[in-house]
Scaffold this motif. Structure first.
Motif, short mmCIF file in Angstrom:
data_model
loop_
_atom_site.label_atom_id
_atom_site.label_comp_id
_atom_site.label_asym_id
_atom_site.label_seq_id
_atom_site.Cartn_x
_atom_site.Cartn_y
_atom_site.Cartn_z
N ARG A 60 0.87 -1.14 0.07
CA ARG A 60 0.16 0.06 0.18
C ARG A 60 0.71 1.04 0.06
NH1 ARG A 60 -4.31 -1.60 4.83
NH2 ARG A 60 -5.49 -2.96 3.40
N GLN A 61 0.33 2.14 -0.42
CA GLN A 61 1.00 3.65 -0.64
C GLN A 61 0.20 4.54 -0.01
OE1 GLN A 61 1.18 4.54 -4.62
NE2 GLN A 61 3.17 3.81 -4.75
N VAL A 62 0.87 5.54 0.98
CA VAL A 62 0.04 6.64 1.62
C VAL A 62 0.45 7.87 0.96
CG1 VAL A 62 -0.40 7.64 3.90
CG2 VAL A 62 -0.13 5.25 3.81
N GLU A 63 -0.61 8.74 0.71
CA GLU A 63 -0.43 10.11 0.13
C GLU A 63 -1.50 10.90 1.03
OE1 GLU A 63 -0.77 10.49 -4.01
OE2 GLU A 63 0.44 8.97 -4.49
N ILE A 64 -0.86 12.12 0.95
CA ILE A 64 -1.47 13.32 1.52
C ILE A 64 -2.01 14.18 0.46
CG2 ILE A 64 -1.27 15.24 3.08
CD1 ILE A 64 -0.91 12.56 4.53
N LEU A 65 -3.28 14.20 0.21
CA LEU A 65 -3.85 14.85 -0.99
C LEU A 65 -4.83 15.95 -0.70
CD1 LEU A 65 -4.60 11.72 -2.97
CD2 LEU A 65 -2.52 13.15 -3.28
N CYS A 66 -5.03 16.83 -1.63
CA CYS A 66 -6.17 17.81 -1.66
C CYS A 66 -7.30 17.07 -2.17
CB CYS A 66 -5.71 19.22 -2.43
SG CYS A 66 -5.65 18.82 -4.10
N SER A 67 -8.58 17.98 -2.29
CA SER A 67 -9.76 17.19 -2.60
C SER A 67 -9.62 17.13 -4.24
CB SER A 67 -11.04 18.18 -2.18
OG SER A 67 -11.12 18.27 -0.67
N ARG A 68 -9.02 18.24 -4.97
CA ARG A 68 -9.22 17.86 -6.24
C ARG A 68 -8.24 16.57 -7.07
NH1 ARG A 68 -7.34 23.00 -9.93
NH2 ARG A 68 -9.17 23.76 -8.73
N CYS A 69 -7.04 16.42 -6.19
CA CYS A 69 -6.42 15.37 -6.34
C CYS A 69 -6.94 14.15 -6.22
CB CYS A 69 -4.99 15.43 -5.99
SG CYS A 69 -3.87 16.81 -6.77
N LEU A 70 -7.70 13.94 -4.76
CA LEU A 70 -8.44 12.93 -4.42
C LEU A 70 -9.62 12.52 -5.63
CD1 LEU A 70 -9.14 10.83 -2.35
CD2 LEU A 70 -10.59 12.41 -1.38
N ARG A 71 -10.18 13.53 -6.05
CA ARG A 71 -11.27 13.17 -6.94
C ARG A 71 -10.60 12.59 -8.08
NH1 ARG A 71 -13.60 18.19 -7.27
NH2 ARG A 71 -12.37 18.82 -8.76
N THR A 72 -9.42 12.87 -8.63
CA THR A 72 -8.86 12.20 -9.69
C THR A 72 -8.37 10.97 -9.45
OG1 THR A 72 -8.02 14.59 -10.51
CG2 THR A 72 -6.95 12.71 -11.29
N LEU A 73 -7.87 10.66 -8.35
CA LEU A 73 -7.40 9.63 -7.99
C LEU A 73 -8.73 8.38 -7.75
CD1 LEU A 73 -4.64 7.94 -7.08
CD2 LEU A 73 -5.33 8.33 -4.70
N ARG A 74 -9.75 8.79 -7.13
CA ARG A 74 -10.86 7.97 -7.25
C ARG A 74 -11.32 7.72 -8.60
NH1 ARG A 74 -14.14 10.76 -2.45
NH2 ARG A 74 -13.39 9.36 -1.02
N SER A 121 -9.47 7.19 -11.43
CA SER A 121 -8.32 6.39 -12.13
C SER A 121 -8.09 5.02 -11.27
CB SER A 121 -7.18 6.98 -12.14
OG SER A 121 -6.75 7.24 -10.61
N HIS A 122 -8.54 5.08 -10.03
CA HIS A 122 -8.25 3.76 -9.23
C HIS A 122 -9.54 3.07 -8.87
CE1 HIS A 122 -4.39 4.88 -9.01
NE2 HIS A 122 -3.83 3.69 -8.50
N GLY A 123 -10.59 3.90 -8.75
CA GLY A 123 -11.98 3.54 -8.27
C GLY A 123 -11.94 3.53 -6.63
N SER A 124 -13.26 3.91 -6.08
CA SER A 124 -13.15 3.96 -4.63
C SER A 124 -12.85 2.72 -3.78
CB SER A 124 -14.60 4.36 -4.59
OG SER A 124 -14.97 5.50 -4.89
#
Length: 87
Positions: free
Chosen positions: A60-74, A76-79
């Motif tokens: 697993r990877q852990v990242e600290i993200l803003c809301s915009r980057c979290l939305r993009t990650l969701r 691309s990776h799925g919830s």
């Protein structure tokens, strides 16, 4: 090993570690190109744990993200692959 024999270069200032002070944290999402890492820099609101989705069993990877980057990650990776906690 005595405290006098500790290598000075191996000592890490806790203030330099991300997330240790719980102050203003910045998004770590990489917005750079092939030449190097360039963090997003927006105000981070989320601690995100990302599970491997490729099937290779990566850790697993852990990242600290803003809301915009979290939305993009969701997108691309799925919830299902993400565990999200507020900072």
């Amino acid at each position: 090993m005595t405290s006098a024999s500790v290598d000075i270069e191996s000592v890490v200032d806790v203030g330099e570690l991300p997330g240790m002070d719980r102050g203003r944290q910045r998004c770590e999402c990489d917005h750079g190109d092939d030449s190097g890492y360039q963090p997003c820099g927006r105000k981070a609101k989320w601690r995100v744990t990302i599970d491997c989705v490729c099937g290779e069993g990566h850790p697993r990877q852990v990242e600290i993200l803003c809301s915009r980057c979290l939305r993009t990650l969701r997108q691309s990776h799925g919830s299902e692959a993400l565990t999200v906690r507020r900072l």
